[in-house]
Design an enzyme around this catalytic site. Structure first.
Site, PDB file in Angstrom:
ATOM      1  CD  GLU A 363      -3.226  -1.060   1.394  1.00 14.82           C
ATOM      2  OE1 GLU A 363      -3.815   0.223   1.454  1.00 14.82           O
ATOM      3  OE2 GLU A 363      -4.302  -1.936   1.601  1.00 14.82           O
TER       4      GLU A 363
HETATM    5  N1  CAA Z   1      -6.370  11.812  -3.743  1.00 15.58           N
HETATM    6  C1  CAA Z   1      -6.771  12.438  -4.883  1.00 15.58           C
HETATM    7  N2  CAA Z   1      -6.049  12.947  -5.890  1.00 15.58           N
HETATM    8  C2  CAA Z   1      -4.728  12.513  -5.830  1.00 15.58           C
HETATM    9  C3  CAA Z   1      -4.190  11.813  -4.731  1.00 15.58           C
HETATM   10  C4  CAA Z   1      -5.032  11.523  -3.512  1.00 15.58           C
HETATM   11  N3  CAA Z   1      -4.467  11.003  -2.648  1.00 15.58           N
HETATM   12  N4  CAA Z   1      -2.812  11.820  -5.055  1.00 15.58           N
HETATM   13  C5  CAA Z   1      -2.621  12.263  -6.166  1.00 15.58           C
HETATM   14  N5  CAA Z   1      -3.683  12.837  -6.703  1.00 15.58           N
HETATM   15  C6  CAA Z   1      -4.038  13.497  -7.849  1.00 15.58           C
HETATM   16  C7  CAA Z   1      -2.989  14.718  -7.991  1.00 15.58           C
HETATM   17  O1  CAA Z   1      -3.592  15.723  -7.327  1.00 15.58           O
HETATM   18  C8  CAA Z   1      -2.911  14.934  -9.308  1.00 15.58           C
HETATM   19  O2  CAA Z   1      -3.922  15.401  -9.969  1.00 15.58           O
HETATM   20  P1  CAA Z   1      -3.788  16.303 -11.561  1.00 15.58           P
HETATM   21  O3  CAA Z   1      -4.111  15.225 -12.332  1.00 15.58           O
HETATM   22  O4  CAA Z   1      -4.879  17.114 -11.419  1.00 15.58           O
HETATM   23  O5  CAA Z   1      -2.560  16.743 -11.660  1.00 15.58           O
HETATM   24  C9  CAA Z   1      -2.684  13.467 -10.003  1.00 15.58           C
HETATM   25  O6  CAA Z   1      -3.492  12.561  -9.104  1.00 15.58           O
HETATM   26  C10 CAA Z   1      -1.325  12.971 -10.270  1.00 15.58           C
HETATM   27  O7  CAA Z   1      -0.739  12.847  -8.822  1.00 15.58           O
HETATM   28  P2  CAA Z   1       0.921  12.767  -8.653  1.00 15.58           P
HETATM   29  O8  CAA Z   1       1.587  13.840  -9.646  1.00 15.58           O
HETATM   30  O9  CAA Z   1       1.069  13.015  -7.339  1.00 15.58           O
HETATM   31  O10 CAA Z   1       1.084  11.498  -9.225  1.00 15.58           O
HETATM   32  P3  CAA Z   1       2.571  10.716  -9.439  1.00 15.58           P
HETATM   33  O11 CAA Z   1       2.574   9.802 -10.296  1.00 15.58           O
HETATM   34  O12 CAA Z   1       3.733  11.511  -8.892  1.00 15.58           O
HETATM   35  O13 CAA Z   1       2.291   9.414  -8.214  1.00 15.58           O
HETATM   36  C11 CAA Z   1       2.179   8.550  -6.026  1.00 15.58           C
HETATM   37  C12 CAA Z   1       1.958   9.722  -6.850  1.00 15.58           C
HETATM   38  C13 CAA Z   1       1.847   8.905  -4.433  1.00 15.58           C
HETATM   39  C14 CAA Z   1       3.830   8.038  -5.864  1.00 15.58           C
HETATM   40  C15 CAA Z   1       1.401   7.335  -6.370  1.00 15.58           C
HETATM   41  O14 CAA Z   1       1.904   6.753  -7.458  1.00 15.58           O
HETATM   42  C16 CAA Z   1       1.208   6.159  -5.352  1.00 15.58           C
HETATM   43  O15 CAA Z   1       0.766   6.145  -4.629  1.00 15.58           O
HETATM   44  N6  CAA Z   1       2.241   5.268  -5.561  1.00 15.58           N
HETATM   45  C17 CAA Z   1       2.317   4.022  -4.655  1.00 15.58           C
HETATM   46  C18 CAA Z   1       1.462   2.994  -4.960  1.00 15.58           C
HETATM   47  C19 CAA Z   1       0.577   1.930  -4.019  1.00 15.58           C
HETATM   48  O16 CAA Z   1       0.625   2.373  -2.898  1.00 15.58           O
HETATM   49  N7  CAA Z   1       0.280   0.968  -4.337  1.00 15.58           N
HETATM   50  C20 CAA Z   1      -0.434  -0.034  -3.553  1.00 15.58           C
HETATM   51  C21 CAA Z   1      -1.069  -1.003  -4.107  1.00 15.58           C
HETATM   52  S1  CAA Z   1      -2.224  -1.786  -3.128  1.00 15.58           S
HETATM   53  C22 CAA Z   1      -1.321  -2.820  -2.030  1.00 15.58           C
HETATM   54  O17 CAA Z   1      -0.238  -2.711  -1.907  1.00 15.58           O
HETATM   55  C23 CAA Z   1      -2.401  -3.833  -1.227  1.00 15.58           C
HETATM   56  C24 CAA Z   1      -2.070  -4.209  -0.172  1.00 15.58           C
HETATM   57  O18 CAA Z   1      -1.112  -3.756   0.596  1.00 15.58           O
HETATM   58  C25 CAA Z   1      -3.006  -5.304   0.543  1.00 15.58           C
HETATM   59  P1  FAD Z   2       9.426  -0.284  -6.576  1.00 18.24           P
HETATM   60  O1  FAD Z   2       8.220   0.651  -7.017  1.00 18.24           O
HETATM   61  O2  FAD Z   2      10.165  -0.972  -7.568  1.00 18.24           O
HETATM   62  O3  FAD Z   2      10.515   0.175  -5.254  1.00 18.24           O
HETATM   63  C1  FAD Z   2      11.598  -0.429  -4.958  1.00 18.24           C
HETATM   64  C2  FAD Z   2      12.188   0.583  -4.033  1.00 18.24           C
HETATM   65  O4  FAD Z   2      12.528   2.001  -4.574  1.00 18.24           O
HETATM   66  C3  FAD Z   2      11.409   0.884  -2.691  1.00 18.24           C
HETATM   67  O5  FAD Z   2      12.172   0.768  -1.517  1.00 18.24           O
HETATM   68  C4  FAD Z   2      10.671   1.939  -2.980  1.00 18.24           C
HETATM   69  O6  FAD Z   2      10.445   2.680  -1.726  1.00 18.24           O
HETATM   70  C5  FAD Z   2      11.974   2.744  -3.694  1.00 18.24           C
HETATM   71  N1  FAD Z   2      11.244   3.859  -4.467  1.00 18.24           N
HETATM   72  C6  FAD Z   2      10.680   3.839  -5.879  1.00 18.24           C
HETATM   73  N2  FAD Z   2      10.184   5.056  -5.982  1.00 18.24           N
HETATM   74  C7  FAD Z   2      10.587   5.960  -5.099  1.00 18.24           C
HETATM   75  C8  FAD Z   2      10.603   7.251  -4.994  1.00 18.24           C
HETATM   76  N3  FAD Z   2       9.870   8.086  -6.049  1.00 18.24           N
HETATM   77  N4  FAD Z   2      11.401   7.852  -3.828  1.00 18.24           N
HETATM   78  C9  FAD Z   2      12.129   7.120  -2.974  1.00 18.24           C
HETATM   79  N5  FAD Z   2      12.092   5.736  -3.183  1.00 18.24           N
HETATM   80  C10 FAD Z   2      11.353   5.346  -4.074  1.00 18.24           C
HETATM   81  N6  FAD Z   2      -0.538  -4.509  -5.167  1.00 18.24           N
HETATM   82  C11 FAD Z   2      -2.026  -4.197  -5.669  1.00 18.24           C
HETATM   83  O7  FAD Z   2      -2.066  -3.553  -6.560  1.00 18.24           O
HETATM   84  N7  FAD Z   2      -2.901  -5.174  -5.044  1.00 18.24           N
HETATM   85  C12 FAD Z   2      -2.464  -5.906  -3.764  1.00 18.24           C
HETATM   86  O8  FAD Z   2      -3.463  -6.452  -3.106  1.00 18.24           O
HETATM   87  C13 FAD Z   2      -1.107  -5.750  -3.538  1.00 18.24           C
HETATM   88  N8  FAD Z   2      -0.764  -6.627  -2.368  1.00 18.24           N
HETATM   89  C14 FAD Z   2       0.540  -7.064  -2.177  1.00 18.24           C
HETATM   90  C15 FAD Z   2       0.929  -8.051  -1.257  1.00 18.24           C
HETATM   91  C16 FAD Z   2       2.264  -8.318  -0.843  1.00 18.24           C
HETATM   92  C17 FAD Z   2       2.777  -9.409  -0.107  1.00 18.24           C
HETATM   93  C18 FAD Z   2       3.195  -7.470  -1.879  1.00 18.24           C
HETATM   94  C19 FAD Z   2       4.843  -7.876  -1.536  1.00 18.24           C
HETATM   95  C20 FAD Z   2       2.967  -6.570  -2.538  1.00 18.24           C
HETATM   96  C21 FAD Z   2       1.508  -6.242  -2.888  1.00 18.24           C
HETATM   97  N9  FAD Z   2       1.211  -5.258  -3.912  1.00 18.24           N
HETATM   98  C22 FAD Z   2      -0.155  -5.066  -4.033  1.00 18.24           C
HETATM   99  C23 FAD Z   2       2.129  -4.373  -4.627  1.00 18.24           C
HETATM  100  C24 FAD Z   2       2.663  -3.159  -3.551  1.00 18.24           C
HETATM  101  O9  FAD Z   2       1.779  -2.177  -3.369  1.00 18.24           O
HETATM  102  C25 FAD Z   2       3.946  -2.918  -4.159  1.00 18.24           C
HETATM  103  O10 FAD Z   2       5.092  -3.970  -4.092  1.00 18.24           O
HETATM  104  C26 FAD Z   2       4.630  -1.546  -3.680  1.00 18.24           C
HETATM  105  O11 FAD Z   2       3.728  -0.564  -4.032  1.00 18.24           O
HETATM  106  C27 FAD Z   2       6.008  -1.381  -3.930  1.00 18.24           C
HETATM  107  O12 FAD Z   2       6.202  -1.633  -5.810  1.00 18.24           O
HETATM  108  P2  FAD Z   2       7.320  -2.350  -6.181  1.00 18.24           P
HETATM  109  O13 FAD Z   2       7.445  -3.390  -5.381  1.00 18.24           O
HETATM  110  O14 FAD Z   2       7.384  -2.334  -7.631  1.00 18.24           O
HETATM  111  O15 FAD Z   2       8.535  -1.433  -5.856  1.00 18.24           O
END
Ligand code: CAA
Ligand code: FAD
Length: 380
Positions: A363
């Site tokens: 997340e």
């Molecule tokens: N709410 C509403 N709008 C948002 C927002 C938010 N929280 N965050 C960004 N936006 C909007 C911005 O305002 C911007 O709007 P405009 O189009 O008007 O410009 C647009 O979205 C783009 O925002 P950014 O320029 O900030 O986007 P970015 O490409 O730099 O990415 C980021 C931002 C925060 C790094 C995002 O890519 C991110 O959250 N990355 C992490 C991914 C992640 O958390 N993955 C989790 C997968 S689920 C999982 O892991 C499941 C599990 O654990 C069980």
């Molecule tokens: P990368 O993005 O390749 O990152 C590698 C390293 O670089 C990390 O240390 C990161 O912090 C660092 N890094 C990357 N960009 C930056 C930056 N801009 N600044 C500083 N540091 C940076 N995803 C889903 O969609 N749904 C799910 O249900 C889900 N469940 C998951 C369950 C497990 C067990 C795992 C392992 C992952 C899951 N994920 C899920 C995916 C998870 O959200 C991603 O693994 C996570 O967001 C990181 O992406 P990545 O693994 O590609 O790492």
């Protein structure tokens, strides 16, 4: 300011704690060892109403609040972090976006099935080349009459394979970067939707993490969630709350490790006295307990803000960041308190330590939480 939980929240905590102790803890180590997901546990959570804690009764929920929801994830994670994340992904990642962005028909159908626990939910955002950098995703969805055709793959999907309803993000416009992303509801069993590799993991081993593959997968156009191009916003706002579910998971793991450490330190004797009587151990326990309380306050506060309809994105990112780091610290120290025994599978602390690590990664990694918090501080 009132730090008192309501009677309803206290009752829910007691119910989940009893359930966790009687139905989840007894098999937690075995399920971890065997990497086995147990659908029966989810079905029992459904019977208790846990699968629909925050949703209105009209959509099959029990109409409670987000504080109750994080309490449930905390109590489950206190004995089994895999079970904690099963519920967290189901409620905050799969059900929330349907509640928030779904039309009446989508809510009546999909949210109700999820809330009642008839169906298990999952959230598919990440791809092999698009983890932290969500906008670089490659999966596409092309409109064709009354259908969308999905192609691509998603990785790391929690509840993957065992889940029934998937909120999937794909590009409807490949030239528009984040503005070209849309969100869809995809049901298990849809032709062209299959499951790939199931990950072998360090921790949360009884929570399946699976690849999703879409090959000319046709879904009804009616399964578009929100508007075309709104997917990035849907994904981000979903994570705003979802991150607090992970904070609750981290908190539960840390509390479980602390409880085990206190009990062990009082009981284990060396040099003719319980090891707890050494300041070196009691100071460790004091620091662990303080971190757990701080994590709890941040987590409950973020949940309270969401329940009150106030902005909670920054609070949730802070809670996830702090609780994840605290959980890692606390569980490492728990293994230390147990000495050699802590390094074995005779006690649960090694599992807690392995499980805690993921809370700093998914997340949004904790580096990404810092990025999110930093941006909010400097742009608000
Ligand atoms: N709410 C509403 N709008 C948002 C927002 C938010 N929280 N965050 C960004 N936006 C909007 C911005 O305002 C911007 O709007 P405009 O189009 O008007 O410009 C647009 O979205 C783009 O925002 P950014 O320029 O900030 O986007 P970015 O490409 O730099 O990415 C980021 C931002 C925060 C790094 C995002 O890519 C991110 O959250 N990355 C992490 C991914 C992640 O958390 N993955 C989790 C997968 S689920 C999982 O892991 C499941 C599990 O654990 C069980
Ligand atoms: P990368 O993005 O390749 O990152 C590698 C390293 O670089 C990390 O240390 C990161 O912090 C660092 N890094 C990357 N960009 C930056 C930056 N801009 N600044 C500083 N540091 C940076 N995803 C889903 O969609 N749904 C799910 O249900 C889900 N469940 C998951 C369950 C497990 C067990 C795992 C392992 C992952 C899951 N994920 C899920 C995916 C998870 O959200 C991603 O693994 C996570 O967001 C990181 O992406 P990545 O693994 O590609 O790492």
């Amino acid at each position: 300011m009132n730090f008192q939980l309501t009677e309803e929240q206290e009752m829910l905590r007691k119910m989940v704690r009893d359930f966790a102790k009687n139905e989840v803890e007894p098999t937690a180590a075995e399920r971890d060892e065997e990497e086995r997901f147990d659908r029966e546990i989810f079905d029992k959570m459904a019977q208790l109403g846990l699968t629909g804690i925050p949703w209105p009764e009209a959509y099959g929920g029990i109409e409670s609040d987000f504080v109750s929801y994080v309490i449930a994830v905390e109590e489950l994670s206190r004995v089994c972090a895999s079970t904690g994340v099963t519920l967290s992904a189901h409620i905050s990642l799969a059900s929330w976006p349907i509640y928030k962005y779904g039309n009446e028909q989508q809510k009546k159908t999909f949210l109700t099935q999820l809330a009642q626990g008839e169906k298990l939910g999952a959230y598919a955002l990440s791809e092999p080349g698009a983890g932290s950098d969500v906008a670089s995703m490659k999966t596409t969805a092309k409109k064709d009459g009354e259908e969308y055709v999905l192609n691509g793959s998603k990785v790391w999907i929690t509840n993957g394979g065992v889940g029934d309803i998937y909120v999937v993000f794909a590009k409807t416009d490949t030239d528009a970067n984040h503005k070209g992303i849309s969100a869809f509801i995809v049901e298990k069993g849809t032709p062209g939707f299959t499951f790939g590799k199931k990950e072998k993991k360090l921790g949360i081993r009884s929570s399946p993490t699976t690849e999703l593959i879409f090959e000319n997968c046709r879904i009804p156009a009616a399964n578009l969630l929100g508007e075309e191009g709104e997917g990035f916003k849907i994904a981000m706002t979903t994570l705003d709350g979802g991150r607090n579910g992970i904070a609750a998971q981290a908190l539960g793991i840390a509390q479980g490790a602390l409880d085990a450490s206190v009990a062990y330190a009082k009981e284990r004797e060396q040099f003719g006295k319980p090891i707890a009587r050494n300041q070196g151990i009691s100071f460790k326990l004091a620091d662990m307990a303080t971190s757990v309380e701080a994590a709890r306050l941040l987590t409950y506060q973020a949940a309270w803000l969401e329940s009150e309809g106030k902005p909670y994105g920054k609070a949730s990112a802070m809670a996830k960041l702090y609780a994840g780091d605290a959980s890692m610290r606390v569980t490492i120290e728990a293994v230390q308190v147990f000495g050699g025994y802590g390094y074995t599978k005779d006690y649960p602390v090694e599992r807690y330590m392995r499980d805690a690590k993921i809370t700093q990664i998914y997340e949004g990694t904790n580096e990404i939480q810092r990025l999110v918090i930093g941006r909010m501080l400097t742009t608000e």
